[in-house]
Design an enzyme around this catalytic site. Structure first.
Site, short mmCIF file in Angstrom:
data_model
loop_
_atom_site.label_atom_id
_atom_site.label_comp_id
_atom_site.label_asym_id
_atom_site.label_seq_id
_atom_site.Cartn_x
_atom_site.Cartn_y
_atom_site.Cartn_z
N LYS A 191 18.95 -22.12 27.53
CA LYS A 191 18.47 -20.79 27.92
C LYS A 191 17.07 -20.87 28.48
CE LYS A 191 16.61 -18.34 24.70
NZ LYS A 191 16.31 -17.52 23.50
N GLY A 224 19.69 -9.62 23.88
CA GLY A 224 19.80 -10.27 25.19
C GLY A 224 20.28 -11.71 25.10
C1 R5P Z 1 14.43 -17.01 19.20
O1 R5P Z 1 13.95 -18.12 19.13
C2 R5P Z 1 15.29 -16.46 18.09
O2 R5P Z 1 15.95 -17.45 17.39
C3 R5P Z 1 16.30 -15.47 18.66
O3 R5P Z 1 17.16 -16.17 19.55
C4 R5P Z 1 15.64 -14.35 19.41
O4 R5P Z 1 14.62 -13.79 18.62
C5 R5P Z 1 16.63 -13.28 19.75
O5 R5P Z 1 15.98 -12.29 20.48
P1 R5P Z 1 16.78 -11.29 21.44
O6 R5P Z 1 17.93 -10.74 20.64
O7 R5P Z 1 15.74 -10.23 21.76
O8 R5P Z 1 17.22 -12.04 22.64
#
Ligand code: R5P
Length: 311
Positions: A191, A224
């Site tokens: 990602k 997201g």
């Molecule tokens: C990031 O390193 C976390 O592990 C999550 O992937 C992240 O906080 C998810 O955020 P969102 O739902 O806003 O994409």
């Protein structure tokens, strides 16, 4: 031993107390007219081993302040030992300096909890394991993986599974889950995130064609990361994508984003009290971690092994 709760997640605190067959400590955590927090403990806690249950989820600052004031009240009431039970540790994502002149807020919060008078901390799936080291007091970091693995075996055990980490940073967590699922294969979503709150799926490492994918992560916030990953996996030929996420932060439009996504189901735990919208969504299911936390509390109080909970 006593279990006390702030207002952040009363149902979880009640369920933990129920597991331990204890009443919740009689206390009130309320607001003055100007929103200052006031805590009053209505029973004797002198010499007691007290566990304060308070995830620092939305509204993060209010819930953090409630936790600090509860700890202060307990300390001044001569509790023998105070454990901050913070199933969701807010500010955890600010665990390093992403650029010059930025804070490390996770460390600041750890300092605040310690300075308030906590003797120990108990949390679940800290965003990064090294946050344990931000505390100079004993800190237990529990894993929701056994609870998730049991649910996955029961619901998807007959399918050809693929455990998927939604980003490179989550590989250790995903591998640990895969191990519990009879060494299921592992795939990674590579990602790229341009701005906070936005994510973009670039590439899937591993062949997910014909597989029932289990996405695992610690936090779903805007949704997201997960919804984009689910779409990318379906585009690559996955038969279904189910997400298991410990902390359902679910800010803003996250619930409707999940509801309208390619996800078959989002499974979260009750580390954070679910909103009505989350409870009403036909794509969101909630697993309880109250017995896991309750058992860890029992073992801490008895001074027996907590790590053996995960053997
Ligand atoms: C990031 O390193 C976390 O592990 C999550 O992937 C992240 O906080 C998810 O955020 P969102 O739902 O806003 O994409």
């Amino acid at each position: 031993m006593k279990i006390m709760s702030g207002n952040s997640n009363m149902p979880l605190a009640r369920a933990i107390a129920g597991y331990l067959e204890l009443p919740l400590t009689d206390a009130s955590v309320r607001r003055f007219a100007d929103e200052e927090i006031f805590v009053e403990i209505h029973e004797n806690v002198r010499g007691e081993d007290v566990f304060v249950v308070q995830p620092t989820a939305f509204p993060a600052n209010d819930n953090l302040m409630e936790l600090l004031i509860c700890i202060d009240a307990l300390r001044r009431a001569s509790a023998r030992r105070i454990t901050a039970v913070v199933p969701y540790f807010g500010y955890a994502r600010q665990d390093r300096k992403p650029g010059p002149r930025t804070p490390i807020s996770a460390k600041l919060v750890a300092n605040l909890i310690t300075e308030a008078g906590a003797d120990r901390v108990l949390s679940v799936d800290l965003h990064a394991g090294q946050i344990q080291g931000f505390f100079d007091i004993p800190t237990d970091n529990l894993f929701a993986a056994p609870v998730m693995a049991a649910d996955i075996q029961a619901r998807y055990g007959d399918q050809s599974l693929m455990v998927v980490s939604p980003d490179v940073g989550g590989v250790v967590r995903a591998r640990a889950l895969a191990k519990r699922l009879d060494n299921a294969p592992l795939s990674i979503v590579d990602k790229r995130r341009d701005r906070p709150g936005q994510s973009e799926v670039m590439n899937i490492i591993g062949d997910v064609k014909g597989r029932a994918c289990i996405l695992i992560d610690d936090i779903i916030d805007s949704g997201g990361t997960l919804c984009n990953a689910a779409q990318a996996l379906m585009d690559e030929g996955a038969t279904s994508v189910t997400a298991y996420i410990t902390h359902g932060v679910l800010s803003g439009a996250a619930v409707s984003r999940v509801t309208n996504s390619a996800l078959k189901e989002l499974v979260i735990t009750d580390s954070i009290q679910a909103t009505e919208a989350a409870k009403d969504s036909n794509k969101i299911r909630i697993l309880t971690i109250a017995p896991l936390i309750g058992e860890a509390i029992r073992r801490i109080a008895d001074e027996s092994s907590v790590s053996s909970l995960f053997d």
